[in-house]
Design an enzyme around this catalytic site. Structure first.
Site, PDB file in Angstrom:
ATOM      1  NE  ARG A  57      -1.728  -2.218   2.725  1.00 33.09           N
ATOM      2  CZ  ARG A  57      -2.060  -3.356   2.407  1.00 33.09           C
ATOM      3  NH1 ARG A  57      -3.455  -3.747   1.854  1.00 33.09           N
ATOM      4  NH2 ARG A  57      -1.289  -4.569   2.596  1.00 33.09           N
ATOM      5  CB  THR A  58       3.553   2.409   2.158  1.00 33.69           C
ATOM      6  OG1 THR A  58       2.712   2.220   3.542  1.00 33.69           O
ATOM      7  CG2 THR A  58       4.015   3.765   2.471  1.00 33.69           C
ATOM      8  CE  LYS A  86      28.525  -2.315  -8.395  1.00 37.37           C
ATOM      9  NZ  LYS A  86      28.214  -1.301  -9.391  1.00 37.37           N
ATOM     10  NE  ARG A 107       7.520   0.686   4.226  1.00 36.58           N
ATOM     11  CZ  ARG A 107       6.070   0.274   4.340  1.00 36.58           C
ATOM     12  NH1 ARG A 107       5.935  -1.100   4.104  1.00 36.58           N
ATOM     13  NH2 ARG A 107       5.082   0.841   4.945  1.00 36.58           N
ATOM     14  CG  HIS A 140       4.042   4.120   8.449  1.00 37.81           C
ATOM     15  ND1 HIS A 140       4.218   4.895   7.346  1.00 37.81           N
ATOM     16  CD2 HIS A 140       3.618   2.948   8.108  1.00 37.81           C
ATOM     17  CE1 HIS A 140       3.793   4.298   6.321  1.00 37.81           C
ATOM     18  NE2 HIS A 140       3.474   3.004   6.722  1.00 37.81           N
TER      19      HIS A 140
HETATM   20  C1  NCD Z   1       2.019  -1.288   8.022  1.00 37.27           C
HETATM   21  C2  NCD Z   1       3.439  -1.015   8.170  1.00 37.27           C
HETATM   22  O1  NCD Z   1       4.302  -1.042   7.181  1.00 37.27           O
HETATM   23  O2  NCD Z   1       4.012  -0.517   9.422  1.00 37.27           O
HETATM   24  N1  NCD Z   1       1.424  -1.344   6.742  1.00 37.27           N
HETATM   25  C3  NCD Z   1       1.213   0.078   5.880  1.00 37.27           C
HETATM   26  O3  NCD Z   1       2.148   0.664   5.901  1.00 37.27           O
HETATM   27  N2  NCD Z   1      -0.064   0.093   5.570  1.00 37.27           N
HETATM   28  C4  NCD Z   1       1.468  -1.718   9.059  1.00 37.27           C
HETATM   29  C5  NCD Z   1       1.791  -3.412   9.030  1.00 37.27           C
HETATM   30  O4  NCD Z   1       2.826  -3.670   8.300  1.00 37.27           O
HETATM   31  O5  NCD Z   1       1.453  -3.969  10.048  1.00 37.27           O
END
Ligand code: NCD
Length: 328
Positions: A57-58, A86, A107, A140
Site C-alpha cells: 500500500r505505502t 558493492k 522505507r 510511520h
Molecule cells: C503498516 C506498516 O508497514 O507499518 N503497513 C502499511 O504501511 N500500511 C502496517 C503493518 O505492516 O502491519
C-alpha cells in the site's frame, strides 16, 4: 514543509490544512479535466522510491500519488540491486539518489535511516526532501496522516476526532503505525486512548511517557469485550512477527484480540473499525461487509493524503485551492 521524518513537524493547523487539501485534491481529481490539471502541477519533478522493506500500500499509494501530480518516479525495492552490495555506504547511496531526483521517499527495516538521510541533506549542495514511509519499528508518519484523515472524515458529523475515545489493539510494542498515531493524538482536544494488547506486546514506555507528558489520557487493558462498547474507533493492528528475535509471537493467544461478527455486536453503531493493513487473522473477512469497517476506505484515503502531502512539500497547495475553487 521540507523533510517528513517523524510526526514532530505536524501541529493542529497543519493537520487540518492537510485534511482539507486532501479533500480538495479528491474533488479536483474526480473530473478528467481536473485530473489532467493536477498532472500539470509537478510534471517537471522526479521522485525516487527507495523501499528496502516489503510494502504494498505505502509503495503503490506513494507511487500513484506522485503520478497524480505528474511526478515521474523511479524505484529501488531491494538493497541487493543497489550499489550498497558493492559496499557503498547508506549516505553515499542517498546522495546519489538526490543527484537525479527532487524527492526521496524511503522505507527501511531499521529505524533511524530517514533521519540520517535528512541529516545528510543538510550538508550537501543539492538537498531534496526526504519522506519517511516507515522506519523499522519506530515511525510511520504518512500512515498516521491518512489515519487522522480517515478518523476526521468518519466523525465529520460528530465534531471530528476531538472528544473521541480511540482504541488501539494488537502488537502495540512493535507496530510503528500506532506509535505515530498515538503521538499525533496530542493535537486533539479531549481525546482518550485505550491500548488493548497482550502483555507481551503492550505499548512501549517511550510512547506512554510521551502521552503522559502531553496530557493525553490513556488506559491499558487486555479485555477487548469490556472495552468495545465504550469506543468511538478501534484501530486494529497485526502481530509484527518479522521483528521476532526469539519466536515471541508464536506463544501468544491472539483470539482475545480479534474482531469477528460477535465483536461487531458489542461495538457502538457509530464506531469505526480501522486497520493499516495488511491484515492477519485479527479482523475476520466477514467484518468487511459491516458499514463500520473503514479500512478499505482508509487504504484509498492514503493515496489522496499523500498527494496532499507531496503538494505541500512542493508548495502547490495554492494552485490546488485555485483549481478546486472553479468547481461548484
Ligand atoms: C503498516 C506498516 O508497514 O507499518 N503497513 C502499511 O504501511 N500500511 C502496517 C503493518 O505492516 O502491519
Amino acid at each position: 514543509m521540507f523533510h517528513v521524518v517523524d510526526t514532530t513537524i505536524f501541529d493542529r493547523p497543519l493537520l487540518d490544512d492537510l485534511c482539507e487539501l486532501t479533500t480538495l485534491v479528491r474533488t479536483v481529481a474526480k473530473s478528467p479535466e481536473g485530473a489532467r490539471q493536477l498532472q500539470q502541477l509537478a510534471s517537471t519533478k522526479r521522485a525516487m522510491l527507495y523501499f528496502t522493506q516489503p510494502s504494498t500500500r505505502t509503495f503503490l499509494s506513494m507511487n500513484n500519488a506522485c503520478h497524480v501530480l505528474g511526478i515521474r518516479t523511479s524505484e529501488i525495492r531491494n538493497a541487493s540491486v543497489s550499489s550498497e552490495v558493492k559496499g557503498e555506504t547508506f549516505e553515499d547511496s542517498i546522495r546519489t539518489f538526490s543527484s537525479y531526483v527532487d524527492l526521496i521517499v524511503m522505507r527501511t527495516p531499521d529505524s533511524g535511516y530517514a533521519a540520517r538521510a535528512a541529516a545528510l541533506m543538510g550538508s550537501i549542495p543539492r538537498p531534496v526532501p526526504i519522506v519517511n514511509a516507515g522506519s523499522g519499528k519506530d515511525q510511520h508518519p504518512t500512515q498516521a496522516l491518512l489515519d487522522i484523515y480517515t478518523l476526521e472524515r468518519s466523525f465529520e458529523d460528530s465534531g471530528g476526532i476531538d472528544g473521541k475515545i480511540i482504541g488501539m489493539m494488537g502488537d502495540l510494542k512493535r507496530g510503528r503505525t500506532v506509535r505515530s498515531l498515538s503521538r499525533l493524538m496530542r493535537h486533539y482536544e479531549g481525546v482518550r486512548v485505550v491500548f488493548i494488547a497482550p502483555d507481551k506486546f503492550e505499548m512501549e514506555p517511550d510512547i506512554k511517557a510521551f502521552m503522559a507528558e502531553h496530557g493525553i489520557p490513556f488506559v491499558e487493558t487486555g479485555r477487548l469485550h469490556e472495552t468495545l462498547p465504550t469506543l468511538d474507533a478501534i484501530y486494529v493492528t497485526r502481530i509484527q512477527f518479522e521483528h521476532d528475535v526469539d519466536n515471541e509471537s508464536s506463544g501468544v493467544n491472539l483470539a482475545p484480540f480479534t474482531i469477528g461478527t460477535h465483536e461487531l455486536g458489542l461495538l457502538k453503531k457509530t464506531a469505526v473499525i480501522m486497520h493499516p493493513l495488511p491484515r492477519g487473522p485479527e479482523i475476520a473477512v466477514a467484518v468487511d461487509q459491516d458499514p463500520r469497517a473503514m479500512y478499505w476506505r482508509q487504504e484509498r484515503n492514503g493515496m489522496w493524503m499523500r498527494v496532499a502531502l507531496i503538494a505541500k512539500i512542493f508548495d502547490l497547495d495554492q494552485e490546488i485551492r485555485e483549481l478546486a475553487s472553479h468547481i461548484s
